[in-house]
Design an enzyme around this catalytic site. Structure first.
Site, PDB file in Angstrom:
ATOM      1  CE  LYS A  39      48.768   6.248 -12.119  1.00 51.27           C
ATOM      2  NZ  LYS A  39      47.776   5.927 -13.155  1.00 51.27           N
ATOM      3  CG  ASP A 133      44.825  -2.411 -17.959  1.00 48.51           C
ATOM      4  OD1 ASP A 133      44.486  -3.605 -18.049  1.00 48.51           O
ATOM      5  OD2 ASP A 133      45.577  -1.981 -17.072  1.00 48.51           O
TER       6      ASP A 133
END
Length: 667
Positions: A39, A133
């Site tokens: 990432k 989330d």
């Protein structure tokens, strides 16, 4: 950019996903010669302190979680000034992509997915981590050699349940009330109101995911943010049986609890949620128990059917067979209504002990009976430690087997009954003053007068009468309730009690330690949340009306008020304090908080207050509460300007085949 080296040891191969703050790459660890997911933060976000702090928090959060249902992190660092996270590379698809392809899943197929996701959340919650989330795009269906495993992704917007004394300033700015992060379609009411969130907010998101996967519909749809916010905070949702007539009332009751506006009425833990959801998958005929027998001996199915032929004929028992642990897990996934598993220990492929450790991931309500060779105490002890309910030794005594099955089934029935039971009946508290309910539950007799020190807060929806003249009756009620759904939790979260609703106003009381401070904090919370919601939902939304608030403290008097002869009584507070609070509220302008001298004397060291001279029919000493000492004018560190930039109504585009979170709006 492919073939670029990160930190001198990770070679980028191909981009496989992207999000709001960066990209996901498939890479190769040159030292260990294994494929990984990297990432990387995009260059335009590297300069942002908030983005870098969020990136750092994600790495630390995932690193704490050693759980098979959470994507695993291998490394974290800074390369040429840009942070990176190295994670396991997953093969499969995110749950958002699956739902777009097949629209909805049957209940029996959904149980193992929800169960595994709940176990991943439970691991995070045990470490004090709230995901914030959680949505289908952040649930990855990872393909393994033998089965499919659920992995939770994207902890970039986590909230750490630490005290403010232990948190850094950056951490407080990232997660403090007043910031909106996540995907609104899956947000809990408290999260969308910008209030404090805990693990129960994640469980709300899990319930929305389960509802959508089961019915193919969102419980609270909305084409624009203002509409969605009102629906989540105020409106009921269609029971799942509205869309699928075959769903039972138990399914509807499950979602009534899982999607309760009040967090206190939801499930208390992810494991409790999973157990209750698994119980919904019972499709047995009345009185029929389903038993899974796992053994690689070819004559076992014939022996079982022969021994229990009468029970099978009378539909007391139904048997399902598997030859090893891997096939047994598949049978558990196909038959969500299995009650008992009878398994051998020694089998090819996945043995009985390994299988036992995996049963709870698929169906937490199933109970397992282990069969082992006589005297194999080491394996038996291991089995009991891994959760076996009972054990039998070979050669099997079939009378003993019958008794053991009956005992196990009785235990499973008790578990399922407890899992299906709804919370204590709350109808009385919903329609009657909590003070009266407390009196009913206490040992004190009726007729007694209580005197105590406390604080009364009157909160009025300031613009309601002027704005509601042109509204239809049902829309007027909806507008009022939208505001009350913000006011009530703000009061109760600070330890207050809503004593009564008076038209478009709320009367709340605070007693006990620091009752003045808590009352003023609640008042600031109400104002901050409504003003922030108005900024996001628009000036045409119900949240834009504003509030006027009066706060008074002093000696309180409560008792039975009304006509006992005609059976019309209320248990309420009377005297100078509630009268003063009502007068202060009436004198306050929109979004103004006024307090009496007693409250000011307590608050002046912790809050910024100024004397005011409201125009009233009788003299009224009043002080305006402006802010917390050193805080902002609407209360809460950071205020409305601390909201996250990215708000995604759709849940984000589906992603690729790695630990990407499915292209979530915040990575």
């Amino acid at each position: 950019m492919s073939h670029r080296l990160i930190a001198g040891k990770y070679e980028l191969v191909r981009q496989i996903g992207r999000g709001a703050m960066g990209y996901i790459w498939e890479g190769l660890d040159l030292h260990l010669r294994r494929r990984v997911a990297l990432k990387l933060m995009s260059p335009d976000h590297v300069a942002s302190t908030t983005a870098r702090t969020r990136f750092d928090r994600e790495a630390k959060a995932i690193a704490q979680l050693r759980n098979q249902h959470v994507v695993q992190i291998y490394d974290y660092g800074i390369d040429e000034g840009s942070p990176y996270i190295v994670m396991e590379l997953l093969e499969g698809e995110d749950f958002e992509s699956r739902l777009e392809r097949i629209e909805r899943l049957p209940l029996s197929a959904l149980v193992p997915i929800v169960t595994q996701a709940a176990l991943g959340l439970a691991a995070a919650h045990a470490k004090g981590i709230v995901h914030r989330d959680f949505k289908p795009a952040n649930v990855f269906m990872s393909r393994g050699e033998a089965n499919e495993t659920v992995k939770i992704l994207d902890f970039g917007v986590v909230s750490m349940l630490t005290s403010e004394e232990d948190a850094t300033e950056d951490e407080l700015q990232l997660t403090h009330a007043g910031s909106i992060v996540g995907t609104p379609l899956y947000m809990s009411p408290e999260q969308i109101r910008c209030g404090a969130v805990d693990l129960r907010s994640d469980l709300w998101s899990l319930a929305v995911l389960a509802y959508r996967a089961l019915t193919g519909q969102h419980p609270f749809p909305g084409q624009w943010l203002g509409m969605l916010m009102v629906r989540i905070c105020t409106d009921p949702f269609p029971p799942p049986s509205t869309y699928l007539k075959e769903l039972t009332p138990e399914v509807d009751r499950f979602f009534e609890r899982a999607l309760a506006k009040d967090p206190d009425k939801r499930f208390r833990s992810a494991r409790e949620f999973a157990s209750a959801f698994a119980a919904l998958a019972e499709h047995n005929q009345p009185g029929t128990a389903k038993i899974l027998v796992v053994d690689d001996e070819p004559d076992v199915p014939h022996l079982i059917k022969q021994r229990f032929r009468q029970q099978i004929k009378k539909e007391v028992y139904t048997f399902v067979f598997a030859t090893n642990g891997e096939s047994a897990l598949e049978e558990l996934r196909k038959h969500g209504d299995i009650d008992v598993v009878l398994t051998d220990i020694n089998m090819p492929g996945m043995d009985g002990l390994t299988f036992l450790s995996r049963v709870g991931d698929v169906n937490p309500l199933v109970r397992t009976i282990i069969v082992s060779a006589y005297g194999d105490m080491s394996n038996i002890r291991t089995a009991m430690n891994r959760g076996a309910f009972d054990f039998l030794v070979k050669p099997i005594d079939f009378k003993d087997l019958e008794v053991t099955i009956e005992k196990t089934l009785k235990h499973v029935t008790e578990l399922r009954t407890n899992a299906r039971s709804s919370e204590e009946n709350s109808v009385l508290r919903m329609f009657v003053s909590p003070s009266l309910v407390d009196r009913l539950r206490s040992a004190s007799s009726f007729g007694a007068i209580d005197t105590w020190q406390g604080t009364v807060v009157f909160i009025d929806v300031a613009g309601f009468h002027a704005s509601s003249k042109s509204q239809e009756p049902n829309e007027r009620v909806r507008t009022l309730n939208a505001n009350f759904e913000v006011i009530v939790p703000a009061v109760t979260n600070r330890g207050g009690v809503v004593d009564k609703f008076l038209g478009d106003a709320v009367m709340a009381t605070f007693r006990g330690d620091h009752h003045v401070t808590r009352a003023l904090e609640a008042s600031l919370d109400v104002r901050m949340q409504l003003r922030t919601l108005a900024l996001r939902a628009g000036q045409d939304s119900p949240f834009a009306l504003g509030v006027s608030i009066g706060v008074a403290t002093g000696d309180m008097l409560s008792g039975e008020i009304g006509s006992k002869a005609f059976g019309r009584l209320d248990y309420t507070i009377v005297g100078e304090v509630p009268r003063a609070a009502a007068m202060l509220q009436a004198a306050a302008t929109k979004n103004q908080i006024l307090m009496n001298r007693g409250a000011f004397d307590v608050a002046k060291d912790s809050f910024d207050c100024v004397p005011v001279h409201p125009a009233t029919s009788e003299p009224l000493e009043a002080f305006e509460l402006v802010r917390r000492a050193g805080g902002d004018t609407i209360g809460g560190r950071g205020g409305p300007n601390s909201m996250a930039e990215t708000i995604d109504l759709t849940g984000g585009p589906p992603g690729g085949n790695a630990a990407t979170g499915g292209g979530s709006p915040l990575i």
